[in-house]
Motif scaffolding. Structure first.
Motif, PDB file in Angstrom:
ATOM      1  N   VAL A  10       4.845  10.436  -7.725  1.00 47.29           N
ATOM      2  CA  VAL A  10       5.796  10.985  -6.753  1.00 47.29           C
ATOM      3  C   VAL A  10       5.918  12.499  -6.915  1.00 47.29           C
ATOM      4  CG1 VAL A  10       8.199  10.994  -5.971  1.00 47.29           C
ATOM      5  CG2 VAL A  10       7.101   8.833  -6.584  1.00 47.29           C
ATOM      6  N   GLU A  11       6.055  12.961  -8.164  1.00 50.68           N
ATOM      7  CA  GLU A  11       6.240  14.394  -8.396  1.00 50.68           C
ATOM      8  C   GLU A  11       5.004  15.194  -7.981  1.00 50.68           C
ATOM      9  OE1 GLU A  11       9.501  15.783 -10.052  1.00 50.68           O
ATOM     10  OE2 GLU A  11       9.565  14.120  -8.656  1.00 50.68           O
ATOM     11  N   ALA A  12       3.826  14.702  -8.323  1.00 46.38           N
ATOM     12  CA  ALA A  12       2.596  15.443  -8.013  1.00 46.38           C
ATOM     13  C   ALA A  12       2.372  15.532  -6.510  1.00 46.38           C
ATOM     14  CB  ALA A  12       1.401  14.771  -8.689  1.00 46.38           C
ATOM     15  N   ILE A  13       2.613  14.443  -5.802  1.00 49.72           N
ATOM     16  CA  ILE A  13       2.415  14.445  -4.351  1.00 49.72           C
ATOM     17  C   ILE A  13       3.501  15.268  -3.670  1.00 49.72           C
ATOM     18  CG2 ILE A  13       2.410  12.999  -2.282  1.00 49.72           C
ATOM     19  CD1 ILE A  13       1.008  10.857  -3.939  1.00 49.72           C
ATOM     20  N   THR A  14       4.725  15.175  -4.151  1.00 47.71           N
ATOM     21  CA  THR A  14       5.832  15.926  -3.554  1.00 47.71           C
ATOM     22  C   THR A  14       5.648  17.426  -3.704  1.00 47.71           C
ATOM     23  OG1 THR A  14       7.436  14.139  -3.890  1.00 47.71           O
ATOM     24  CG2 THR A  14       8.317  16.363  -3.667  1.00 47.71           C
ATOM     25  N   VAL A  15       5.254  17.877  -4.885  1.00 46.59           N
ATOM     26  CA  VAL A  15       5.132  19.322  -5.108  1.00 46.59           C
ATOM     27  C   VAL A  15       4.067  19.921  -4.206  1.00 46.59           C
ATOM     28  CG1 VAL A  15       3.426  19.280  -6.987  1.00 46.59           C
ATOM     29  CG2 VAL A  15       5.116  21.114  -6.890  1.00 46.59           C
ATOM     30  N   SER A  16       3.025  19.171  -3.903  1.00 47.43           N
ATOM     31  CA  SER A  16       1.961  19.688  -3.048  1.00 47.43           C
ATOM     32  C   SER A  16       2.451  19.921  -1.627  1.00 47.43           C
ATOM     33  CB  SER A  16       0.771  18.727  -3.038  1.00 47.43           C
ATOM     34  OG  SER A  16       1.143  17.484  -2.473  1.00 47.43           O
ATOM     35  N   TRP A 123       5.230  10.813   6.236  1.00 49.81           N
ATOM     36  CA  TRP A 123       6.079   9.719   5.773  1.00 49.81           C
ATOM     37  C   TRP A 123       5.590   8.355   6.243  1.00 49.81           C
ATOM     38  CZ3 TRP A 123       8.947   9.100   1.829  1.00 49.81           C
ATOM     39  CH2 TRP A 123       9.592  10.180   1.251  1.00 49.81           C
ATOM     40  N   LEU A 124       4.897   8.318   7.373  1.00 47.60           N
ATOM     41  CA  LEU A 124       4.389   7.034   7.860  1.00 47.60           C
ATOM     42  C   LEU A 124       3.082   6.634   7.190  1.00 47.60           C
ATOM     43  CD1 LEU A 124       5.166   7.268  11.684  1.00 47.60           C
ATOM     44  CD2 LEU A 124       6.392   5.953   9.926  1.00 47.60           C
ATOM     45  N   THR A 125       2.486   7.544   6.439  1.00 44.73           N
ATOM     46  CA  THR A 125       1.217   7.243   5.764  1.00 44.73           C
ATOM     47  C   THR A 125       1.370   7.408   4.249  1.00 44.73           C
ATOM     48  OG1 THR A 125       0.478   9.526   6.191  1.00 44.73           O
ATOM     49  CG2 THR A 125      -0.225   7.831   7.759  1.00 44.73           C
ATOM     50  N   VAL A 126       1.295   8.652   3.788  1.00 46.20           N
ATOM     51  CA  VAL A 126       1.413   8.928   2.353  1.00 46.20           C
ATOM     52  C   VAL A 126       2.770   8.488   1.821  1.00 46.20           C
ATOM     53  CG1 VAL A 126       1.325  10.723   0.593  1.00 46.20           C
ATOM     54  CG2 VAL A 126      -0.147  10.884   2.616  1.00 46.20           C
ATOM     55  N   GLY A 127       3.846   8.889   2.519  1.00 50.70           N
ATOM     56  CA  GLY A 127       5.189   8.537   2.078  1.00 50.70           C
ATOM     57  C   GLY A 127       5.433   7.042   2.055  1.00 50.70           C
ATOM     58  N   ALA A 128       4.883   6.343   3.049  1.00 50.76           N
ATOM     59  CA  ALA A 128       5.062   4.890   3.103  1.00 50.76           C
ATOM     60  C   ALA A 128       4.448   4.210   1.885  1.00 50.76           C
ATOM     61  CB  ALA A 128       4.440   4.332   4.386  1.00 50.76           C
ATOM     62  N   LYS A 129       3.329   4.747   1.417  1.00 49.93           N
ATOM     63  CA  LYS A 129       2.703   4.215   0.202  1.00 49.93           C
ATOM     64  C   LYS A 129       3.618   4.427  -1.007  1.00 49.93           C
ATOM     65  CE  LYS A 129      -0.725   2.937  -2.631  1.00 49.93           C
ATOM     66  NZ  LYS A 129      -0.279   3.421  -3.938  1.00 49.93           N
ATOM     67  N   LEU A 130       4.246   5.582  -1.100  1.00 49.19           N
ATOM     68  CA  LEU A 130       5.179   5.835  -2.197  1.00 49.19           C
ATOM     69  C   LEU A 130       6.381   4.890  -2.122  1.00 49.19           C
ATOM     70  CD1 LEU A 130       5.255   9.758  -2.326  1.00 49.19           C
ATOM     71  CD2 LEU A 130       3.963   8.182  -3.789  1.00 49.19           C
ATOM     72  N   VAL A 131       6.879   4.668  -0.906  1.00 49.45           N
ATOM     73  CA  VAL A 131       7.998   3.743  -0.727  1.00 49.45           C
ATOM     74  C   VAL A 131       7.602   2.346  -1.199  1.00 49.45           C
ATOM     75  CG1 VAL A 131       9.506   2.608   0.950  1.00 49.45           C
ATOM     76  CG2 VAL A 131       9.049   5.049   1.147  1.00 49.45           C
ATOM     77  N   ASP A 152      12.433  19.797  -2.866  1.00 57.28           N
ATOM     78  CA  ASP A 152      12.703  20.527  -1.626  1.00 57.28           C
ATOM     79  C   ASP A 152      13.867  21.492  -1.827  1.00 57.28           C
ATOM     80  OD1 ASP A 152      10.711  19.273  -0.085  1.00 57.28           O
ATOM     81  OD2 ASP A 152      12.025  17.581   0.371  1.00 57.28           O
ATOM     82  N   PHE A 153      14.928  20.993  -2.452  1.00 62.80           N
ATOM     83  CA  PHE A 153      16.094  21.838  -2.699  1.00 62.80           C
ATOM     84  C   PHE A 153      15.739  23.018  -3.604  1.00 62.80           C
ATOM     85  CE2 PHE A 153      18.484  18.399  -0.914  1.00 62.80           C
ATOM     86  CZ  PHE A 153      19.670  18.971  -0.467  1.00 62.80           C
ATOM     87  N   ALA A 154      15.014  22.737  -4.683  1.00 58.90           N
ATOM     88  CA  ALA A 154      14.662  23.791  -5.639  1.00 58.90           C
ATOM     89  C   ALA A 154      13.793  24.867  -4.986  1.00 58.90           C
ATOM     90  CB  ALA A 154      13.958  23.185  -6.846  1.00 58.90           C
ATOM     91  N   TRP A 155      12.776  24.435  -4.247  1.00 60.08           N
ATOM     92  CA  TRP A 155      11.829  25.383  -3.651  1.00 60.08           C
ATOM     93  C   TRP A 155      12.471  26.211  -2.545  1.00 60.08           C
ATOM     94  CZ3 TRP A 155       7.830  28.236  -4.205  1.00 60.08           C
ATOM     95  CH2 TRP A 155       7.119  28.713  -3.096  1.00 60.08           C
TER      96      TRP A 155
END
Length: 198
Positions: A10-16, A123-131, A152-155
């Motif tokens: 989650v962290e690696a995909i989110t930061v990108s 969110w409908l593709t990559v995010g859905a997999k994380l969900v 998101d908040f930090a950046w």
């Protein structure tokens, strides 16, 4: 998948995605010139106001349709690869426009999220997999979203503060970071596709 592997994914995909110089970053930079880090916080809250209900909606649908996991893994992996290659090709053009903007930062966060087709597709593709991956843990969706949204908040708050101070992000450093993050995206894209056929 164990919990630590899930957190790392989650962290690696989110930061990108969070560090990409997209509409939200540009908005936080422009509004931050006048309002400082408060603008970044409000843009983030607006972003979350649209994103969190979308994540809950996706999790509700996915709990009914787990049979689509393989297809979503393939689509999500393909999208990650496409997004990574697009970022690599555009590295020579990476710029953050800090032109001053007017308007409410919270509303800007909502609109720039809701009207961004790439956000919805993500969110409908990559995010859905994380969900889907999160559902194997107690309160997994809430955990996944917390791991995602803090970045998101930090950046956005950081960007707003930097531009409020009258600084400029070092473009060479930004390009290097974007290149590394693109390689991480490629890794996860290939992993998604591999897991779909495993």
């Amino acid at each position: 998948m164990d919990l630590l592997s899930f957190i790392a994914e989650v962290e690696a995909i989110t930061v990108s995605g969070a560090l990409s110089p997209g509409p939200l970053t540009v908005s936080a930079a422009g509004l931050g010139i006048r309002s400082g880090k408060r603008a970044g916080l409000l843009v983030s809250l607006g972003h979350m106001a649209f994103e969190f209900p979308l994540v809950l909606l996706i999790s509700t649908g996915l709990s009914i349709a787990q049979s689509f996991k393989q297809l979503l893994s393939i689509i999500g992996g393909a999208f990650l690869l496409y997004f990574a290659l697009t970022q690599i090709r555009s590295l020579g053009k990476v710029r953050i426009d800090a032109s001053e903007r007017n308007g409410n930062a919270f509303i800007a966060g909502i609109l720039l999220t809701a009207l961004n087709p790439y956000f919805i597709i993500w969110w409908l593709t990559v995010g859905a997999k994380l969900v889907m991956d999160s559902m194997q843990f107690p309160l997994g969706v809430m955990l996944m979203y917390a791991l995602h949204v803090w970045m998101d908040f930090a950046w956005l708050t950081f960007v707003a503060y930097v531009f409020y101070r009258g600084s400029r992000l070092n473009e060479s450093l930004l390009k290097a970071i974007m290149g590394i993050l693109s390689l991480i995206l490629i890794f996860f894209g290939l992993e998604f596709i591999y897991n779909a056929f495993r």
